[in-house]
Design a protein around this motif. Structure first.
Motif, short mmCIF file in Angstrom:
data_model
loop_
_atom_site.label_atom_id
_atom_site.label_comp_id
_atom_site.label_asym_id
_atom_site.label_seq_id
_atom_site.Cartn_x
_atom_site.Cartn_y
_atom_site.Cartn_z
N LYS A 97 22.79 4.17 -7.00
CA LYS A 97 24.32 4.08 -6.43
C LYS A 97 24.90 2.87 -7.04
CE LYS A 97 26.84 4.06 -2.13
NZ LYS A 97 26.58 3.92 -0.61
N ILE A 126 25.94 4.08 -10.79
CA ILE A 126 26.78 4.76 -10.43
C ILE A 126 28.33 4.04 -10.45
CG2 ILE A 126 28.06 6.73 -9.18
CD1 ILE A 126 25.30 7.83 -9.07
N GLU A 140 32.39 13.48 -11.74
CA GLU A 140 30.88 13.98 -11.48
C GLU A 140 30.10 12.73 -10.90
OE1 GLU A 140 29.69 14.63 -15.57
OE2 GLU A 140 30.84 16.23 -15.81
N PHE A 141 30.65 11.47 -11.31
CA PHE A 141 30.14 10.32 -10.61
C PHE A 141 30.29 10.28 -9.16
CE2 PHE A 141 30.33 7.87 -14.81
CZ PHE A 141 28.86 7.88 -14.92
N ASP A 148 30.83 12.73 -7.15
CA ASP A 148 29.89 13.86 -6.82
C ASP A 148 28.48 13.49 -6.56
OD1 ASP A 148 29.70 16.85 -5.78
OD2 ASP A 148 28.48 16.89 -7.61
N ALA A 149 27.98 12.70 -7.66
CA ALA A 149 26.91 11.97 -7.38
C ALA A 149 26.50 11.22 -6.21
CB ALA A 149 26.33 11.29 -8.84
N ARG A 157 26.15 13.45 -3.22
CA ARG A 157 24.65 13.96 -3.37
C ARG A 157 23.92 12.65 -2.83
NH1 ARG A 157 26.13 15.77 -8.41
NH2 ARG A 157 24.21 14.54 -9.37
N PHE A 161 20.48 13.72 -4.08
CA PHE A 161 20.36 13.31 -5.40
C PHE A 161 18.95 13.15 -6.05
CE2 PHE A 161 20.20 9.59 -8.22
CZ PHE A 161 21.18 9.76 -9.16
N LEU A 202 18.01 9.70 -15.15
CA LEU A 202 19.00 9.57 -14.22
C LEU A 202 19.59 8.22 -14.53
CD1 LEU A 202 17.34 10.72 -10.94
CD2 LEU A 202 19.48 11.51 -12.00
N GLN A 234 24.67 10.94 -13.27
CA GLN A 234 25.54 12.29 -12.55
C GLN A 234 24.56 13.57 -12.90
OE1 GLN A 234 26.20 10.33 -15.41
NE2 GLN A 234 27.45 11.56 -16.64
N ARG A 280 22.44 16.73 -12.95
CA ARG A 280 22.22 17.68 -11.80
C ARG A 280 20.71 18.44 -12.07
NH1 ARG A 280 26.15 19.58 -8.64
NH2 ARG A 280 28.19 18.61 -8.37
#
Length: 127
Positions: free
Chosen positions: A14, A17, A80-81, A83-84, A87, A93, A108, A113, A115
């Motif tokens: 986290k 990100i 995308e970040f 969304d990560a 998750r 995640f 990762l 990000q 998937r």
């Protein structure tokens, strides 16, 4: 039962990100500010009252469009970040969306990000 990353690992991802998201937001703001707020004269450095040469106008236009394209790509990465982060909150995640195995920490750290695990990503790219 599929495996999940522990809270300590999730907090590290986290932070990574959030750091990258901040960097992208800074880049987008800088590109947008530099590209959109300058007039053609300012962008070319021309402070005289003379007309532009067509080649200079074309170059300036290309540069602006290229910068806006970069900003658009960075906005996609920003999504995308976001969304990560979602998750992480949902407890999804780090788990491959196709085969449901744990995505490697190395992957990762490089692409927080991500998937898909490497195997599934390779299969998808071959299609």
């Amino acid at each position: 039962m599929k495996k999940k990353y522990i809270k300590k690992d999730l907090n590290e991802f986290k932070k990574l990100i959030l750091k990258r998201r901040e960097e992208i937001m800074d880049d987008i703001n800088s590109l947008s500010r530099d590209t959109l707020k300058k007039s053609q004269k300012d962008a070319s450095g021309d402070t005289s009252g003379y007309a532009y040469h067509m080649a200079d106008v074309a170059t300036d236009t290309y540069d602006r469009e290229f910068s806006l394209s970069l900003a658009s790509e960075e906005r996609k990465e920003l999504y995308e970040f976001e969304d990560a982060l979602k998750r992480i909150e949902e407890g999804k995640f780090g788990v491959c969306e196709i085969c449901e195995v744990l995505i490697s920490k190395t992957r990762l750290k490089a692409l927080p990000q991500a998937r898909l695990c490497i195997k599934c990503q390779v299969k998808r790219e071959k299609k």
